[in-house]
Design a protein around this motif. Structure first.
Motif, PDB file in Angstrom:
ATOM      1  N   ILE A  83       0.825  -1.204   0.000  1.00 12.59           N
ATOM      2  CA  ILE A  83       0.000   0.000   0.000  1.00 12.59           C
ATOM      3  C   ILE A  83       0.861   1.257   0.000  1.00 12.59           C
ATOM      4  N   GLU A  84       2.026   1.186   0.654  1.00 15.99           N
ATOM      5  CA  GLU A  84       2.917   2.344   0.674  1.00 15.99           C
ATOM      6  C   GLU A  84       3.274   2.806  -0.736  1.00 15.99           C
ATOM      7  N   SER A  85       3.394   1.869  -1.674  1.00 22.33           N
ATOM      8  CA  SER A  85       3.794   2.228  -3.036  1.00 22.33           C
ATOM      9  C   SER A  85       2.678   2.912  -3.810  1.00 22.33           C
ATOM     10  N   ASP A 108       1.742  -6.423   1.901  1.00 24.54           N
ATOM     11  CA  ASP A 108       3.010  -6.659   2.595  1.00 24.54           C
ATOM     12  C   ASP A 108       3.587  -5.282   2.914  1.00 24.54           C
ATOM     13  N   PRO A 109       3.628  -4.882   4.194  1.00 23.34           N
ATOM     14  CA  PRO A 109       4.126  -3.546   4.529  1.00 23.34           C
ATOM     15  C   PRO A 109       5.643  -3.487   4.654  1.00 23.34           C
ATOM     16  N   HIS A 110       6.344  -4.221   3.781  1.00 18.21           N
ATOM     17  CA  HIS A 110       7.800  -4.236   3.944  1.00 18.21           C
ATOM     18  C   HIS A 110       8.464  -2.938   3.501  1.00 18.21           C
ATOM     19  N   GLU A 111       7.736  -2.072   2.799  1.00 20.34           N
ATOM     20  CA  GLU A 111       8.328  -0.784   2.454  1.00 20.34           C
ATOM     21  C   GLU A 111       8.538   0.045   3.731  1.00 20.34           C
ATOM     22  N   ILE A 112       7.478   0.215   4.502  1.00 18.14           N
ATOM     23  CA  ILE A 112       7.610   0.986   5.734  1.00 18.14           C
ATOM     24  C   ILE A 112       8.434   0.225   6.771  1.00 18.14           C
ATOM     25  N   ALA A 113       8.370  -1.113   6.760  1.00 16.72           N
ATOM     26  CA  ALA A 113       9.138  -1.902   7.724  1.00 16.72           C
ATOM     27  C   ALA A 113      10.638  -1.741   7.504  1.00 16.72           C
ATOM     28  N   ASN A 114      11.058  -1.566   6.245  1.00 16.12           N
ATOM     29  CA  ASN A 114      12.478  -1.348   5.973  1.00 16.12           C
ATOM     30  C   ASN A 114      12.952   0.011   6.479  1.00 16.12           C
ATOM     31  N   THR A 457      12.847   8.977  -2.585  1.00 16.63           N
ATOM     32  CA  THR A 457      13.088   8.124  -1.423  1.00 16.63           C
ATOM     33  C   THR A 457      12.267   6.843  -1.498  1.00 16.63           C
ATOM     34  N   VAL A 458      11.428   6.703  -2.519  1.00 17.19           N
ATOM     35  CA  VAL A 458      10.789   5.413  -2.794  1.00 17.19           C
ATOM     36  C   VAL A 458      11.812   4.628  -3.593  1.00 17.19           C
ATOM     37  N   CYS A 459      12.483   3.707  -2.927  1.00 22.19           N
ATOM     38  CA  CYS A 459      13.691   3.090  -3.487  1.00 22.19           C
ATOM     39  C   CYS A 459      13.752   1.661  -2.951  1.00 22.19           C
ATOM     40  N   HIS A 460      13.131   0.752  -3.689  1.00 19.84           N
ATOM     41  CA  HIS A 460      12.887  -0.610  -3.184  1.00 19.84           C
ATOM     42  C   HIS A 460      14.169  -1.379  -2.878  1.00 19.84           C
ATOM     43  N   ASP A 461      14.144  -2.129  -1.760  1.00 23.09           N
ATOM     44  CA  ASP A 461      13.162  -2.028  -0.691  1.00 23.09           C
ATOM     45  C   ASP A 461      13.777  -1.339   0.522  1.00 23.09           C
ATOM     46  N   HIS A 462      15.024  -0.936   0.368  1.00 20.49           N
ATOM     47  CA  HIS A 462      15.720  -0.275   1.465  1.00 20.49           C
ATOM     48  C   HIS A 462      15.303   1.179   1.628  1.00 20.49           C
ATOM     49  N   HIS A 463      14.781   1.778   0.558  1.00 22.52           N
ATOM     50  CA  HIS A 463      14.254   3.144   0.572  1.00 22.52           C
ATOM     51  C   HIS A 463      15.278   4.177   1.026  1.00 22.52           C
TER      52      HIS A 463
END
Length: 570
Positions: A83-85, A108-114, A457-463
């Motif tokens: 959803i973050e994307s 999968d909220p792994h964007e914000i989790a990273n 800063t949207v830079c998968h997946d480390h951002h």
């Protein structure tokens, strides 16, 4: 505030289903698309609370809605997305996408989790209890996705296990480190063992043959990375449910639509992974994928099964996917099967209206002020080395897979510089979590950029901060501006900001309504095109150039990554 139906007493559901008392709500006069037989049947649909209790007959209701001339289909299920994307919060995503008939989203909220670890996952778990759409959260397995990047957090099996029985959790999210699975990496094995017998989502681009066998033998059952008919067919034959993806960057529908037959459809699903508000406004969401697949020749029964019933079965959601008694009252009212233009939506028996959205509770955002990168200058983006032979990331439009190209780029005064005549521009990743200050540079081909710079800063997946440019000074202006606005997208030319979108929630999500984000994305796209950019979605395309688990060549703050060898290049 409108009444929000919930699970009604069992006795009420039975009595209303039998027609002994009027149903809470009856949709009258429409035609239901029966995903078992493929028939279009004129029938009322009776609803008690959040549950369908009557079909294939005539029913009386305390409230009756005339849907004559319309087709009723089960609400759509997006089986994989972040959803973050979408660049908006879960609450704005709900408001943006639910009117397109998407009543369930498996995220999968792994964007914000990273960026902020368990704080981000808990934010999504809590938000999902307050949306009209049913958001189910998979626990992020890839924080980080590999050892070749710097993130703001690291989550091991022990961190995730306490959340595995949360009522909103539906399994372990996409297992991106497929080399780690095959090499029996200790951290990977701990997560796989902890989720043994539960749902584990996959991520194995181009994995075939014996290596695919090994990956599937770890208990992984679903996956969205197939990009060709042959790859998808092999994965289906080996028992993997294939999620056909069509997002803002990753566009696999045309390659995989041949799989979408009535015979295969029980084992196929649809997902977006991901679409932004600009794409959603101009084209649609799963509704657009459905009508596109049918226009490409896929049978409507196969497509609508993949969009709902097959998706529910693949993820163990036995309470939805059909318009049938006992199922959750998730219903999209559409003009016809081919057009799939949605005129009304019911989510858990709630009619989707502005008033229903206004009645929701929301929670405050998290991960503010997360961009902690040190200021950079033009000198920060020098690319040294004496070798003329240079690895170059080759963009494939519509794919997140890239080519591993090689070009001769001679250094001038100790710096390899962009060659605009050959469309070779500089790309850099700047660590922004305040961990080590890493900066890595390289080259990319395919943007068409002739001037200026673009940063994100949207830079998968480390951002971290990703920036491409034809001018190092503009690259520095763009990267520094992201720190000032708490992250987002920036377009720069001649030292001036042409357009920007602030994403202050973890550097990933806006605090504005999705309509405002849509308008700012229009301005960003126009600014990028004014610099010569030829890509339809340059910002998310840029973001995926930094993901080191997608073949073949990528870049992180550690350097250029040969994904096939799974190592940072010297």
């Amino acid at each position: 505030m409108p009444h929000i139906p919930a699970a009604a007493p069992l006795s009420d559901r039975i009595a209303q289903g039998r027609g002994q008392v009027p149903a809470d709500l009856v949709l009258k006069g429409g035609r239901v698309f029966d995903l078992i037989t493929g028939d279009l049947v004129e029938t009322d649909v009776a609803i008690c609370g959040d549950t369908i209790v009557g079909t294939f007959g005539s029913y009386q209701g305390r409230r009756e809605v005339n849907v004559a001339g319309k087709v009723l289909v089960p609400g759509f299920i997006d089986t994989h997305l972040h959803i973050e994307s979408s660049l908006i919060t879960p609450f704005e995503f709900d408001r943006c996408v639910l009117p397109h008939g998407v009543t369930t989203a498996i995220c999968d909220p792994h964007e914000i989790a990273n960026v902020c670890g368990l704080t981000g996952i808990r934010y999504f778990l809590e938000a999902s209890t307050r949306t009209l759409m049913d958001i189910r959260v998979q626990l992020s397995s890839g924080v980080p996705s590999s050892h070749m990047e710097t993130t703001g957090a690291r989550l091991e099996a022990a961190d995730l296990i306490p959340l595995m029985d949360h009522p909103r959790n539906i399994g372990l999210a996409e297992f991106m480190n497929y080399p780690g699975v095959l090499m029996l990496d200790e951290g990977c094995m701990a997560k796989l063992e902890a989720w043994n017998g539960r749902h584990i989502d996959g991520h194995s681009p181009l994995l075939r043959g014996a290596d695919l066998n090994g990956y599937l033998s770890a208990g992984i059952r679903t996956e969205h990375e197939a990009t060709s008919y042959d790859e998808g067919l092999e994965k289906l034959r080996k028992g993997m449910r294939v999620l056909i993806r069509e997002g803002s960057v990753s566009k696999d529908l045309h390659a995989l639509v041949g799989l979408l037959t009535e015979r295969h459809s029980p084992y196929l699903c649809l997902c977006t992974d991901d679409r932004n508000p600009l794409d959603i406004a101009e084209h649609g969401h799963l509704d657009w994928i459905i009508r596109t697949a049918i226009a490409l020749g896929a049978p409507p029964l196969a497509v609508y099964r993949a969009a709902s019933l097959s998706a529910a079965e693949a993820f163990g959601l036995k309470d939805r996917g059909l318009i049938a008694p006992g199922r959750r009252a998730d219903i999209a009212v559409i003009d016809g099967l081919e057009g799939c233009h949605v005129s009304a939506v019911y989510a858990g028996g709630v009619e989707v209206t502005a008033a229903a959205f206004a009645a929701r509770d929301t929670i405050p955002p998290v991960a503010r002020h997360s961009v902690k990168a040190r200021p950079v200058t033009a000198e920060s983006f020098r690319t040294g080395g004496n070798r003329v032979e240079t690895p170059v990331i080759g963009i494939i439009p519509g794919k997140i897979i890239t080519e591993h190209l090689t070009y001769d780029i001679a250094p001038v005064d100790g710096d390899k510089r962009p060659d605009l005549a050959r469309d070779l521009i500089k790309i850099a990743v700047v660590e922004r979590h305040g961990v080590n200050g890493n900066i890595a540079t390289g080259f990319v081909k395919g943007f068409g950029l002739q001037r200026g710079a673009i940063a994100s800063t949207v830079c998968h997946d480390h951002h971290n901060i990703a920036v491409v440019g034809a001018d190092a000074g503009d690259m520095a202006v763009a990267a520094n501006r992201l720190g000032q606005i708490e992250g987002g997208f920036v377009v720069v030319e001649g030292g001036k900001i042409l357009a920007e979108l602030a994403l202050p929630v973890a550097g990933l999500m806006s605090l504005k309504p999705f309509e405002a984000v849509h308008q700012e994305l229009i301005a960003l796209r126009a600014a990028a095109k004014s610099l010569g950019v030829v890509l339809e979605e340059p910002f998310l395309q840029l973001a995926f150039l930094a993901l080191p688990v997608i073949p073949h060549l990528k870049i992180t703050d550690h350097g250029m990554v040969d994904v096939d060898k799974f190592e940072v290049m010297p």
